[in-house]
Design a protein around this motif. Sequence first.
Motif, mmCIF file in Angstrom:
data_model
loop_
_atom_site.group_PDB
_atom_site.id
_atom_site.type_symbol
_atom_site.label_atom_id
_atom_site.label_comp_id
_atom_site.label_asym_id
_atom_site.label_seq_id
_atom_site.Cartn_x
_atom_site.Cartn_y
_atom_site.Cartn_z
ATOM 1 N N ASP A 1 0.203 -22.709 -69.451
ATOM 2 C CA ASP A 1 0.657 -23.034 -68.104
ATOM 3 C C ASP A 1 0.934 -21.754 -67.322
ATOM 4 O OD1 ASP A 1 0.949 -25.170 -66.458
ATOM 5 O OD2 ASP A 1 2.943 -25.747 -67.143
ATOM 6 N N ALA A 2 1.581 -20.776 -67.985
ATOM 7 C CA ALA A 2 1.905 -19.510 -67.338
ATOM 8 C C ALA A 2 0.649 -18.694 -67.054
ATOM 9 C CB ALA A 2 2.860 -18.710 -68.224
ATOM 10 N N TRP A 3 -0.325 -18.728 -67.968
ATOM 11 C CA TRP A 3 -1.595 -18.015 -67.766
ATOM 12 C C TRP A 3 -2.307 -18.547 -66.523
ATOM 13 C CZ3 TRP A 3 -4.332 -13.971 -69.862
ATOM 14 C CH2 TRP A 3 -5.697 -13.918 -69.588
ATOM 15 N N ILE A 4 -2.370 -19.867 -66.413
ATOM 16 C CA ILE A 4 -3.019 -20.491 -65.255
ATOM 17 C C ILE A 4 -2.257 -20.159 -63.974
ATOM 18 C CG2 ILE A 4 -3.602 -22.703 -64.191
ATOM 19 C CD1 ILE A 4 -3.977 -23.794 -67.052
ATOM 20 N N PHE A 5 -0.936 -20.201 -64.068
ATOM 21 C CA PHE A 5 -0.085 -19.916 -62.907
ATOM 22 C C PHE A 5 -0.334 -18.501 -62.387
ATOM 23 C CE2 PHE A 5 3.901 -18.240 -61.171
ATOM 24 C CZ PHE A 5 4.194 -19.177 -60.192
ATOM 25 N N MET A 6 -0.223 -17.504 -63.272
ATOM 26 C CA MET A 6 -0.384 -16.115 -62.850
ATOM 27 C C MET A 6 -1.809 -15.821 -62.400
ATOM 28 S SD MET A 6 2.249 -14.299 -62.582
ATOM 29 C CE MET A 6 1.278 -12.845 -62.210
ATOM 30 N N GLY A 7 -2.792 -16.333 -63.154
ATOM 31 C CA GLY A 7 -4.179 -16.103 -62.777
ATOM 32 C C GLY A 7 -4.512 -16.672 -61.414
ATOM 33 N N SER A 8 -3.970 -17.843 -61.128
ATOM 34 C CA SER A 8 -4.231 -18.488 -59.841
ATOM 35 C C SER A 8 -3.646 -17.685 -58.693
ATOM 36 C CB SER A 8 -3.652 -19.900 -59.840
ATOM 37 O OG SER A 8 -4.231 -20.683 -60.863
ATOM 38 N N ILE A 9 -2.433 -17.182 -58.894
ATOM 39 C CA ILE A 9 -1.796 -16.395 -57.841
ATOM 40 C C ILE A 9 -2.559 -15.096 -57.598
ATOM 41 C CG2 ILE A 9 0.325 -15.232 -57.145
ATOM 42 C CD1 ILE A 9 0.354 -18.376 -57.294
ATOM 43 N N LEU A 10 -2.915 -14.401 -58.675
ATOM 44 C CA LEU A 10 -3.621 -13.128 -58.526
ATOM 45 C C LEU A 10 -5.017 -13.326 -57.934
ATOM 46 C CD1 LEU A 10 -2.599 -11.360 -61.854
ATOM 47 C CD2 LEU A 10 -1.748 -10.882 -59.546
ATOM 48 N N ALA A 11 -5.679 -14.425 -58.316
ATOM 49 C CA ALA A 11 -7.007 -14.697 -57.764
ATOM 50 C C ALA A 11 -6.915 -14.981 -56.262
ATOM 51 C CB ALA A 11 -7.645 -15.883 -58.485
ATOM 52 N N THR A 12 -5.916 -15.744 -55.859
ATOM 53 C CA THR A 12 -5.749 -16.056 -54.441
ATOM 54 C C THR A 12 -5.403 -14.809 -53.648
ATOM 55 O OG1 THR A 12 -4.950 -18.252 -55.077
ATOM 56 C CG2 THR A 12 -4.598 -17.589 -52.800
ATOM 57 N N TYR A 13 -4.555 -13.956 -54.223
ATOM 58 C CA TYR A 13 -4.221 -12.683 -53.567
ATOM 59 C C TYR A 13 -5.462 -11.806 -53.453
ATOM 60 C CZ TYR A 13 -2.188 -8.058 -52.852
ATOM 61 O OH TYR A 13 -1.892 -6.805 -52.367
ATOM 62 N N GLY A 14 -6.276 -11.768 -54.520
ATOM 63 C CA GLY A 14 -7.505 -10.981 -54.484
ATOM 64 C C GLY A 14 -8.476 -11.488 -53.433
ATOM 65 N N MET A 15 -8.525 -12.799 -53.251
ATOM 66 C CA MET A 15 -9.372 -13.378 -52.209
ATOM 67 C C MET A 15 -8.880 -12.936 -50.836
ATOM 68 S SD MET A 15 -10.091 -17.420 -51.448
ATOM 69 C CE MET A 15 -10.728 -17.989 -49.875
ATOM 70 N N ALA A 16 -7.575 -12.959 -50.637
ATOM 71 C CA ALA A 16 -7.006 -12.535 -49.362
ATOM 72 C C ALA A 16 -7.332 -11.070 -49.070
ATOM 73 C CB ALA A 16 -5.489 -12.742 -49.362
ATOM 74 N N ARG A 17 -7.340 -10.221 -50.114
ATOM 75 C CA ARG A 17 -7.654 -8.805 -49.941
ATOM 76 C C ARG A 17 -9.153 -8.550 -49.852
ATOM 77 N NH1 ARG A 17 -3.793 -5.026 -51.338
ATOM 78 N NH2 ARG A 17 -5.364 -3.605 -50.476
ATOM 79 N N GLY A 18 -9.959 -9.544 -50.208
ATOM 80 C CA GLY A 18 -11.403 -9.392 -50.136
ATOM 81 C C GLY A 18 -12.015 -8.719 -51.345
ATOM 82 N N TRP A 19 -11.336 -8.749 -52.493
ATOM 83 C CA TRP A 19 -11.849 -8.123 -53.714
ATOM 84 C C TRP A 19 -12.861 -9.038 -54.397
ATOM 85 C CZ3 TRP A 19 -6.222 -6.819 -55.538
ATOM 86 C CH2 TRP A 19 -5.754 -5.725 -54.793
ATOM 87 N N VAL A 20 -14.017 -8.507 -54.712
ATOM 88 C CA VAL A 20 -15.061 -9.292 -55.373
ATOM 89 C C VAL A 20 -14.574 -9.823 -56.717
ATOM 90 C CG1 VAL A 20 -17.404 -9.223 -56.313
ATOM 91 C CG2 VAL A 20 -16.868 -7.955 -54.220
ATOM 92 N N GLU A 21 -13.728 -9.054 -57.401
ATOM 93 C CA GLU A 21 -13.262 -9.427 -58.742
ATOM 94 C C GLU A 21 -12.448 -10.704 -58.788
ATOM 95 O OE1 GLU A 21 -13.386 -4.855 -58.842
ATOM 96 O OE2 GLU A 21 -12.983 -6.440 -57.385
ATOM 97 N N PHE A 22 -11.956 -11.184 -57.631
ATOM 98 C CA PHE A 22 -11.085 -12.356 -57.688
ATOM 99 C C PHE A 22 -11.806 -13.564 -58.284
ATOM 100 C CE2 PHE A 22 -12.948 -14.198 -53.822
ATOM 101 C CZ PHE A 22 -12.684 -15.557 -53.966
ATOM 102 N N TRP A 23 -13.127 -13.617 -58.114
ATOM 103 C CA TRP A 23 -13.890 -14.728 -58.685
ATOM 104 C C TRP A 23 -13.826 -14.713 -60.203
ATOM 105 C CZ3 TRP A 23 -15.391 -18.450 -55.506
ATOM 106 C CH2 TRP A 23 -15.641 -18.143 -54.160
ATOM 107 N N LEU A 24 -13.813 -13.522 -60.809
ATOM 108 C CA LEU A 24 -13.764 -13.412 -62.268
ATOM 109 C C LEU A 24 -12.397 -13.840 -62.812
ATOM 110 C CD1 LEU A 24 -15.649 -10.024 -62.761
ATOM 111 C CD2 LEU A 24 -16.559 -12.373 -62.826
ATOM 112 N N ILE A 25 -11.351 -13.617 -62.030
ATOM 113 C CA ILE A 25 -10.025 -14.089 -62.452
ATOM 114 C C ILE A 25 -10.031 -15.608 -62.544
ATOM 115 C CG2 ILE A 25 -7.562 -14.132 -61.911
ATOM 116 C CD1 ILE A 25 -7.935 -11.507 -60.404
ATOM 117 N N TRP A 26 -10.703 -16.258 -61.613
ATOM 118 C CA TRP A 26 -10.789 -17.721 -61.662
ATOM 119 C C TRP A 26 -11.511 -18.195 -62.923
ATOM 120 C CZ3 TRP A 26 -7.527 -20.484 -59.528
ATOM 121 C CH2 TRP A 26 -7.119 -20.345 -58.201
#
Length: 233
Positions: free
Chosen positions: A147-172
Motif C-alpha cells: 500500500d505504501a509503495w503504491i502511495f509513494m510511487g503514485s505521488i512521485l509519478a504525478t509530481y514528475g508529470m507536473a515537472r515534465g520528466w519523461v521518467e514519470f511514466w516508468l514510475i507508474w
Amino acid sequence: MGIFEHLFNATLSVGGQEMVWREIIGNVIGLTSAVGGMRRKVWAWPVGIVGNVLLFTVFLGSWFGLAGDHPDMLGQAGRQVMFIAVSIYGWVRWNQTRRQGGADAVAVHPTWATWPQRAGLLLGMLAGTAFFAWIFGMLGSWAPRPDAWIFMGSILATYGMARGWVEFWLIWVAVDAVGVPLLFKGGYYATGLMYVFYGAFTIVGFVVWWRIHRRESLEAAAASSTPAAEAIA
C-alpha cells in the motif's frame, strides 16, 4: 433510499463479483486524464481530480458504510487526497507554461530528469515507502507495505508529470507491478483490471514523451545553429 444514495451504492455484477459503479467510473475518468496527460493537455489535471474524489469514497468504503467484503486500503485512499494536492500544482504549472508560449503553445515540454533529481526520486521512494508502511500499519491497513509503495510511487509519478520528466511514466510501471496483484487480492477488480491496462498505457506514454523530447531537442539545436550559419554566410 433517495436517488443520490441509490446512485452512490449502485453496483455491477460481473462473474458473480459485485463492482461499485463509482470504482468503474472513477477509473475511466482516471484513464481519460492519463490520455490527456500523454497529449500534454491542461484539462487532464481537473478531470483527474474528479476521478480521485470518486475513488477516495471507494477505498474507504467503511467510512460510507459500503465496505462489504472489500478491506479498506488506506494507501489507496490517501493517495487520492495527495493526487488532488499535486494535481493542483500540475494544473497551475502547465497553465503557466502554456501562457508563456502564446496561444498555440503546449502545456509542457518533456525532458529527462537530472541525475540528482533521479537520486531524489529513488531516495524519496524508498524512505517514503518505509515511513508510510509504518504509518499504514499503525492505522490498521490491510497490506501496509505494498500500500505504501503504491502511495509513494503514485505521488512521485504525478509530481514528475507536473515537472515534465519523461521518467514519470516508468514510475507508474513500478506502481502497477505491485498494484495489480494487490487490488485483485483485495477484491477491487475494476481498479485491478484498469491497472493492467495502465501498465501497457504507461509504456506507450513513455515512448510518446521520449519521442517528443527528442524532436523538440533536435528542433532547438537546428534553430540555434541557423543564426551561426547565416553569420558565416
